[in-house]
Motif scaffolding. Structure first.
Motif, short mmCIF file in Angstrom:
data_model
loop_
_atom_site.label_atom_id
_atom_site.label_comp_id
_atom_site.label_asym_id
_atom_site.label_seq_id
_atom_site.Cartn_x
_atom_site.Cartn_y
_atom_site.Cartn_z
N MET A 28 32.32 33.68 35.68
CA MET A 28 31.80 33.56 37.03
C MET A 28 32.90 33.84 38.06
SD MET A 28 29.63 30.56 38.88
CE MET A 28 30.82 29.25 38.61
N ALA A 29 34.10 33.36 37.83
CA ALA A 29 35.20 33.61 38.76
C ALA A 29 35.48 35.11 38.88
CB ALA A 29 36.45 32.87 38.31
N GLN A 30 35.30 35.85 37.78
CA GLN A 30 35.55 37.29 37.80
C GLN A 30 34.49 38.04 38.60
OE1 GLN A 30 38.37 38.31 36.20
NE2 GLN A 30 38.74 36.25 35.41
N MET A 31 33.35 37.41 38.87
CA MET A 31 32.24 38.08 39.56
C MET A 31 32.51 38.29 41.05
SD MET A 31 28.93 36.27 37.79
CE MET A 31 28.74 36.26 36.00
N LEU A 32 33.43 37.54 41.61
CA LEU A 32 33.72 37.64 43.04
C LEU A 32 35.04 38.36 43.27
CD1 LEU A 32 32.92 36.90 45.96
CD2 LEU A 32 34.20 34.77 45.66
N THR A 33 35.01 39.37 44.16
CA THR A 33 36.22 40.11 44.51
C THR A 33 36.56 39.90 45.98
OG1 THR A 33 35.04 42.12 45.15
CG2 THR A 33 35.63 41.88 42.81
#
Length: 302
Positions: A86-91
Motif C-alpha cells: 500500500m505504501a508503494q501505491m502513493l508517489t
C-alpha cells in the motif's frame, strides 16, 4: 547456544532495542522488547535513552519512521524485501498533482507511506487517530492517502469530504476479508463480537461490532466482557490477543489473511541483521526533517 539466546546476548552487547509490529511472527513478537503498532513503537524507541541501535521487525515505512523520529540512533530493517504494497501505491507526483487540483485542501497522509511522501504532507495520521486528526483541521475537504478504505471510514466519522490519493489505494491483505465469511462464523459462534481494522472494505466495516487500529482492537478485546471474537485483520495479531486474554477465543475472519511482507522477518534474519548491523535505514536529511514535521504535528494533535 540457541538462536534466541544469541540474539539476546548480541542485543545486550550492542545496546540494541528490538521492536516488533503486531503482525510479526510469534517468535519475533516474543523476543521483542516492545510489540505494537508502527508509531507506538517508534515513540517507544525514542524514549529508550540508553539504546544505540533499533532493530525494527516490520516493513519499510515503519523503519523509516523510526529513523526519522530517532536521528541519533542507527535503525535496522532485518529483511530488505519487507515492503508495504500500500505504501508503494502513493508517489510524490500524485500528491503534487492533487495539490494543484485542490490547492486549499490540506494533505493528510496515513503513516503507511514512504518518507518522501510524508515530507509532502501537512500532517500524518495513524489508523488510531485519523478521525481526531481530520476533525482538528479547519477544512471541509481533505486530501487523504494512500488507503481509500480508511479515507471512507474517516469521512463517515467526520462528515468531511476526503479525496483519496491515489484514487484506489488499498491493503491487499485487508481486502481478503469478506462479510460472507463472517456470516458463516457467526452461525458457528453466535455470541462472538466482530472486530475489524478500518483498512477493511465498507462491507466488512458494516458487519463489525467494533472498528479500530491493531492497538485499539487489542485494548477492546482485553477490556470487554465478551469471551469470543471474530477478528478482521492480519493473522499475526492473534498471537498477542491470545497471550493477553487467557480463556477468551479468537477466530480469524479469513484464515489466509497473511501479509507475506510482514512475515519476511525470521529469527535468522533478525540475528544476521543485528550481528552485522545489516540493512541500515537511511532517510536523506532534507526529507527526514520535513517528514518529521508532519509526524510531530500529528503528535501535537493526539
Amino acid at each position: 547456544m540457541d538462536l534466541n539466546k544469541k540474539i539476546l546476548q548480541l542485543k545486550k552487547e550492542k545496546k540494541a532495542v528490538i521492536l516488533a509490529h503486531n503482525y510479526q511472527r510469534p517468535e519475533i513478537q516474543d523476543i521483542a522488547d516492545y510489540t505494537g503498532d508502527s508509531i507506538e513503537l517508534s515513540r517507544k524507541a525514542s524514549q529508550e535513552k540508553d539504546a544505540e541501535l533499533i532493530v525494527f521487525s516490520a516493513v519499510d515505512f515503519m523503519a523509516e519512521s523510526a529513523a526519522i523520529l530517532n536521528p541519533a540512533k542507527k535503525v535496522l530493517l532485518p529483511s530488505l524485501g519487507a515492503r508495504c504494497p500500500m505504501a508503494q501505491m502513493l508517489t510524490v507526483d500524485e500528491i503534487l498533482r492533487a495539490k494543484k487540483q485542490h490547492p486549499k485542501a490540506p494533505v493528510v497522509l496515513y503513516v503507511n507511506t514512504l518518507a518522501v511522501c510524508k515530507a509532502e504532507a501537512d500532517v500524518c495520521c495513524t489508523s488510531a487517530n485519523a478521525v481526531e486528526v481530520v476533525k482538528s483541521l479547519d477544512a471541509d475537504t481533505v486530501l487523504f492517502g494512500p488507503d481509500k478504505n480508511l479515507a471512507e471510514y474517516v469521512s463517515e466519522k467526520t462528515g468531511k469530504k476526503l479525496i483519496p490519493i491515489p484514487e484506489n489505494g488499498f491493503c491487499p491483505t485487508h481486502l481478503l476479508f469478506q462479510p460472507e465469511d463472517v456470516k458463516v462464523l457467526k452461525m458457528e459462534h453466535p455470541n462472538a463480537a466482530v472486530i475489524v481494522h478500518p483498512e477493511c472494505s465498507r462491507e466488512m466495516r458494516q458487519v463489525a461490532d467494533y472498528i479500530g487500529s491493531t492497538s485499539k482492537l487489542c485494548k477492546y478485546a482485553k477490556e470487554s466482557d465478551i469471551q469470543e471474537f471474530i477478528v478482521g485483520t492480519e493473522e499475526g495479531i492473534l498471537h498477542r490477543l491470545h497471550k493477553e486474554n487467557r480463556g477468551k477465543k479468537f477466530y480469524l475472519a479469513y484464515e489466509d489473511a497473511i501479509c507475506p511482507n510482514m512475515k519476511l522477518t525470521t529469527l535468522e534474519r533478525l540475528y544476521t541483521s543485528l550481528k552485522e548491523e545489516k540493512h541500515v535505514v537511511h532517510v536523506p536529511k532534507v526529507v527526514a526533517e520535513k517528514a518529521r514535521a508532519s509526524l510531530e504535528r500529528m503528535f501535537q494533535i493526539s
